[in-house]
Write a protein that holds these residues in place. Structure first.
Motif, mmCIF file in Angstrom:
data_model
loop_
_atom_site.group_PDB
_atom_site.id
_atom_site.type_symbol
_atom_site.label_atom_id
_atom_site.label_comp_id
_atom_site.label_asym_id
_atom_site.label_seq_id
_atom_site.Cartn_x
_atom_site.Cartn_y
_atom_site.Cartn_z
ATOM 1 N N ALA A 1 0.565 12.135 -2.384
ATOM 2 C CA ALA A 1 1.537 11.242 -3.023
ATOM 3 C C ALA A 1 1.952 10.115 -2.103
ATOM 4 O O ALA A 1 2.261 9.002 -2.546
ATOM 5 C CB ALA A 1 2.764 12.049 -3.464
ATOM 6 N N ARG B 1 -0.883 5.684 -1.090
ATOM 7 C CA ARG B 1 -1.105 4.877 -2.282
ATOM 8 C C ARG B 1 -2.597 4.581 -2.410
ATOM 9 O O ARG B 1 -3.286 4.385 -1.410
ATOM 10 C CB ARG B 1 -0.313 3.578 -2.174
ATOM 11 N N GLU C 1 1.905 -3.124 -14.526
ATOM 12 C CA GLU C 1 0.933 -2.112 -14.110
ATOM 13 C C GLU C 1 -0.428 -2.748 -13.855
ATOM 14 O O GLU C 1 -1.119 -2.392 -12.894
ATOM 15 C CB GLU C 1 0.832 -1.032 -15.189
ATOM 16 N N LEU D 1 9.096 7.581 -15.657
ATOM 17 C CA LEU D 1 8.022 7.695 -14.667
ATOM 18 C C LEU D 1 7.883 6.421 -13.840
ATOM 19 O O LEU D 1 7.482 6.478 -12.678
ATOM 20 C CB LEU D 1 6.706 8.013 -15.383
ATOM 21 N N SER E 1 10.088 6.732 -10.828
ATOM 22 C CA SER E 1 9.597 7.677 -9.832
ATOM 23 C C SER E 1 8.338 7.162 -9.129
ATOM 24 O O SER E 1 8.056 7.542 -7.992
ATOM 25 C CB SER E 1 9.297 9.026 -10.498
ATOM 26 N N LYS E 2 7.559 6.296 -9.800
ATOM 27 C CA LYS E 2 6.342 5.756 -9.186
ATOM 28 C C LYS E 2 6.607 4.523 -8.333
ATOM 29 O O LYS E 2 5.710 4.071 -7.625
ATOM 30 C CB LYS E 2 5.328 5.401 -10.275
ATOM 31 N N ASP F 1 7.502 2.171 -5.369
ATOM 32 C CA ASP F 1 7.417 2.365 -3.919
ATOM 33 C C ASP F 1 8.766 2.165 -3.248
ATOM 34 O O ASP F 1 9.066 2.831 -2.262
ATOM 35 C CB ASP F 1 6.379 1.397 -3.339
#
Length: 897
Positions: free
Chosen positions: A19, A22, A133, A173, A176-177, A179
């Protein structure tokens, strides 16, 4: 080995390391999080962007919403702002973020405001976070802003607090993703003052916002949500750091709970209490069941209570785990160090204090050894002692154990008395000790305890003077009696323990062997249907209950795919429970909280690609024990993996077919582009010469050009004919006629045709006399022979070609041989594949590589076979041999010319 085990326990957590790394080439996502509009998220982003620009970093602004705030708009001066695209929306033109322009510009850092916004209709993505994204995947670092009320999980909470339901929402999410998360905070009083000054919205909008949303209570609650969510993220970062650096123990930056439960009635109260503690501390909590590694549960209903307790805990937000060990304290503390728990919660039943405690309780041992970890003890209320159970199934095992103990002791006593009538024994106590061991092995610890007491009494009454009394005269006999009694108790306990361990090991070995056989069975299955049938038969064999598997059909409806017994049927309530389990990814049916009237319990089959089906097991016969429950989960997991593997295998076959098709298409295009371009160029050149120089050319030159055009046109015609023939063969539309043929006539016609196209090729024929007529298609056979002559003309290197026709072993054999260099053994079969070509005498690979492939298709369509041989003579040459079955003519008239 101990050192290696210690290193494994303290090694970094692999998931945390993965995790932390990256994916290579992916950009970083930084979210500026605020409690409400107007706290200064965009201002903070642009301020940092200007500072980064001053350091020489490539920074660009893809989208920044200033909402008319002059101080925010001034920060855009000196920053590169990408152009926006104009989109028609409800009769007017609006400006929208241009994703393609951002990807083309590809700055190091890109500012894209309003993460939760929606894109106009016609955009590539409906949501802006999907644009971001794609930017991250392209390797661009993105800075964006988000208000806490736009998180999906907080929609209902925010609606209850503010009375306003937010329409623009983003998945949790994303947070939480991210950085990095930068919290932009402003006290509610200052934010309301900014709103009144017109620094958040325009005056009319500010008045409406102040009346509905910007209230002191609303802003305070939203601020708390933002602070808590940021604190949770920071706490996750701390845990990841601890695990990735293999740091054990507790960093009390936040609370984490481990809750110990068992099959007793107090555990439900323990779970409820732990839920309140975790909710008050906003802490994650893990519910752990403690099970002995060397014994089975005393009550068959215990596993069912544990499963129900786990489901109850999961509905309250807990994670669950089974802990199987012999030393509960050591394993529990090891788990607490791994999970960085700060508190342990367990129940202490309220019972009468024992006069003699052989060992301290679990709570006492944890209190003595759990340094740095808080301990919460949940006590139960004093409950009346349950009434005596008088059912037959309760007292029959006890009566059986008592009978075994009595019979073992009586047998040992009578044996000892009988032996003493013949030979005096000084160690007759060993016989009675053996009786205790036999009782322990046959009926368990209770029987061993009773046998130990009876053996002591029998030893005193029959073998210690004075005999036939319970009086002991000598002091050393008293000592011997006490030692015997202790030895009997210890031996009985150990023997019963060995018996329990042997039974547990046997049952686990049966389960392991069953799972091993099931795994071997699945390893040989390649189709989903075979996996499903193997799974239902395994479940029926292991549990003795009806088992079903349901999978989604092509239309998306859940349908019964396999059942055992095969006549098992599902009614409407069963199918409804199965659909619920499939769509909600949780158990449904009997003994669950959803549609419990169904006799089946349905559980979803999950794989890395989502839910792929539902497994149903007849559950109304009663719950299964812990070992069977684990076996059920193992079978479901293996079935899910096998189904996923079968699906991937089918996709791989389809992908291989697509790749092969692409390869063939590429080869065909290459062949056509090379082999058809040459005759077309020749024809074009000849026609051009005739047009421009027709009257000035001699008759001989014109005839040569016309002959060239004719030859190249024939060559093109053969190429096109080959392609059409190959298409007919592959499509299965080739229909060979069944006429009586004179093979000699077909050979002579093919040789004459070849002489027109290849005048320099010498062809010799040898046709055996009195050859029978062949039932076949003359046109196809002639085309096969011509293709072989064409192939020989390319590779025979000027050597003559011989065509032979003869009878051999009841078959008509046609063979064509040349004197060329021949073929290596590995190419004898490959020459009949499409587009296979070898270099000719000049090193080039002539033709399209379809001639022999078409020849094989035509010969097999007429019921024959064709093979290649090399070398033929003097280590040179290639031979093509065709064999056709010969059947007698049906009538004499059929044989007449």
């Amino acid at each position: 080995m101990v050192a290696n085990a210690a290193r494994d326990e303290t090694r970094p957590d692999p998931d945390s390391l993965l995790a932390a790394n990256r994916p290579e080439g992916r950009g970083r996502l930084t979210i500026f999080l605020g409690a409400a509009p107007g706290v200064g998220k965009t201002f903070a982003m642009l301020s940092r962007a200007r500072a980064l620009r001053a350091q020489g970093v490539d920074v660009a602004v893809g989208l920044a919403e200033t909402h008319g705030r002059s101080e925010t708009a001034q920060l855009l001066d000196g920053l590169e702002t990408l152009s926006r695209r104009h989109v028609a929306y409800r009769g007017r033109m609006i400006e929208a973020f241009d994703l393609d322009a951002a990807l083309a510009r590809h700055p190091r850092v890109l500012v894209v405001d309003e993460l939760a916004a929606s894109n106009p209709e016609g955009s590539r993505h409906p949501k802006r976070h999907q644009d971001i994204e794609e930017l991250l995947t392209a390797g661009i670092d993105v800075w964006t802003a988000l208000n806490i009320q736009h998180l999906e999980s907080l929609t209902d909470v925010v609606a209850d607090i503010t009375g306003v339901r937010v329409q623009e929402r983003v998945p949790d999410l994303l947070l939480s993703k991210a950085d990095d998360i930068v919290l932009v905070d402003l006290p509610p009083a200052e934010l309301i003052a900014r709103l009144k000054e017109g620094k958040v919205y325009l005056p009319d909008s500010a008045r409406r916002a102040a009346e509905r949303f910007f209230r002191l209570g609303n802003l305070t609650a939203l601020r708390e949500l933002a602070l808590r969510r940021t604190a949770d993220r920071v706490d996750d970062d701390v845990v990841d750091y601890l695990k990735s650096h293999a740091i054990e123990g507790v960093w009390a930056a936040s609370e984490r709970l481990i809750v110990c439960v068992g099959p007793d009635t107090l555990s439900e109260k323990v779970v409820r209490t732990a839920s309140r503690i975790a909710s008050g501390l906003n802490a994650p909590w893990l519910v752990v069941s403690l099970e002995r590694a060397d014994r089975e549960p005393s009550d068959p209903a215990d596993p069912g209570r544990i499963e129900a307790l786990f489901r109850f805990a999961e509905t309250l937000g807990a994670q669950t785990r089974r802990l199987i060990a012999s030393d509960f304290v050591a394993e529990l503390l090891k788990l607490a160090r791994r999970e960085h728990a700060t508190q342990i919660v367990l129940g202490v039943p309220t019972t009468r204090r024992r006069l003699f405690r052989l060992r301290p309780s679990l709570a006492d041992e944890l209190a003595a050894q759990a340094a740095g970890i808080g301990l919460h003890l949940v006590t139960g209320s004093a409950e009346p002692r349950p009434p005596r159970r008088t059912r037959r199934q309760d007292w029959m095992p006890r009566l059986l154990a008592a009978c075994v103990a009595c019979l073992a002791v009586a047998g040992a006593t009578l044996t000892g008395l009988g032996i003493e009538q013949v030979v005096p024994l000084s160690n007759v106590s060993l016989l009675l000790l053996l009786a205790v061991v036999v009782a322990a092995i046959r009926a368990g610890y209770a029987s061993a305890l009773l046998a130990a007491v009876l053996s002591g009494l029998a030893y005193n009454f029959f073998f210690i003077p004075p005999l036939y009394t319970f009086t002991i005269a000598s002091p050393h006999e008293v000592f011997a009696f006490v030692i015997f009694l202790l030895a009997a108790l210890i031996a009985g306990g150990l023997a019963s323990r060995v018996r329990e361990q042997a039974r547990t090991a046997l049952s686990r070995a049966i389960v392991v062997q069953s799972l091993y056989d099931f795994a071997r069975k699945l390893s040989g299955t390649a189709r989903t249907e075979d996996v499903l049938w193997a799974s239902v038969s395994q479940l029926h064999e292991s549990f003795g209950r009806a088992a079903v598997f349901l999978t989604p059909s092509e239309a998306g409806e859940l349908a019964l795919a396999a059942a055992w017994p095969p006549d098992a049927e599902l009614d409407v309530s069963d199918l409804t429970a199965a659909r619920w389990a499939f769509s909600h990814r949780e158990p449904a049916g009997h003994d669950t909280g959803t549609l419990p009237a169904s006799p089946y319990q349905f559980r979803p089959l999950t794989s890395p690609h989502g839910v792929i089906g539902v497994c149903g097991l007849r559950w109304d016969a009663g719950p299964v024990d812990a070992l069977s429950e684990r076996m059920l989960l193992a079978v479901m997991d293996q079935a899910a993996v096998a189904i996923d593997r079968a699906r991937l295998a089918q996709e791989s076959i389809a992908q291989a077919a697509r790749l092969q098709g692409d390869t063939l298409r590429a080869a065909l295009l290459s062949s056509i582009s090379h082999d058809l371009r040459t005759p077309l160029a020749t024809i074009t050149g000849a026609v051009t010469s005739l047009r421009q120089l027709g009257t000035r050319m001699s008759p001989e030159s014109r005839d040569d050009l016309l002959l060239t055009i004719e030859e190249e046109s024939s060559r093109l015609s053969r190429f096109v004919a080959n392609l059409l023939d190959m298409t007919r063969i592959e499509a299965g539309t080739l229909d060979a006629t069944r006429d009586w043929l004179d093979v000699g006539d077909v050979i002579r016609a093919a040789v004459e045709r070849g002489a027109r196209y290849f005048p320099d090729l010498a062809v010799e024929t040898a046709i055996a006399p009195d050859l029978p007529l062949l039932r076949g298609d003359g046109v196809l056979l002639g085309q096969v022979l011509f293709n072989l002559i064409d192939n020989a003309a390319k590779y025979a290197a000027g050597a003559p070609v011989r065509i032979l026709a003869r009878m051999e072993s009841g078959q008509l054999v046609l063979s064509m041989t040349d004197g060329g260099p021949g073929l290596p053994a590995e190419d004898l079969e490959a020459v009949f594949e499409k587009f296979f070509r070898r270099g000719g005498p000049d090193g080039r690979a002539p033709g399209t590589g379809l001639g022999l492939s078409i020849a094989r298709g035509f010969v097999e369509a007429m019921g024959g076979s064709i093979t290649a041989e090399s070398p033929v003579e003097n280590r040179r040459g290639t031979g093509i041999v065709m064999r056709f079955p010969v059947s007698p003519p049906e009538t004499p008239e059929a044989c007449s010319p």
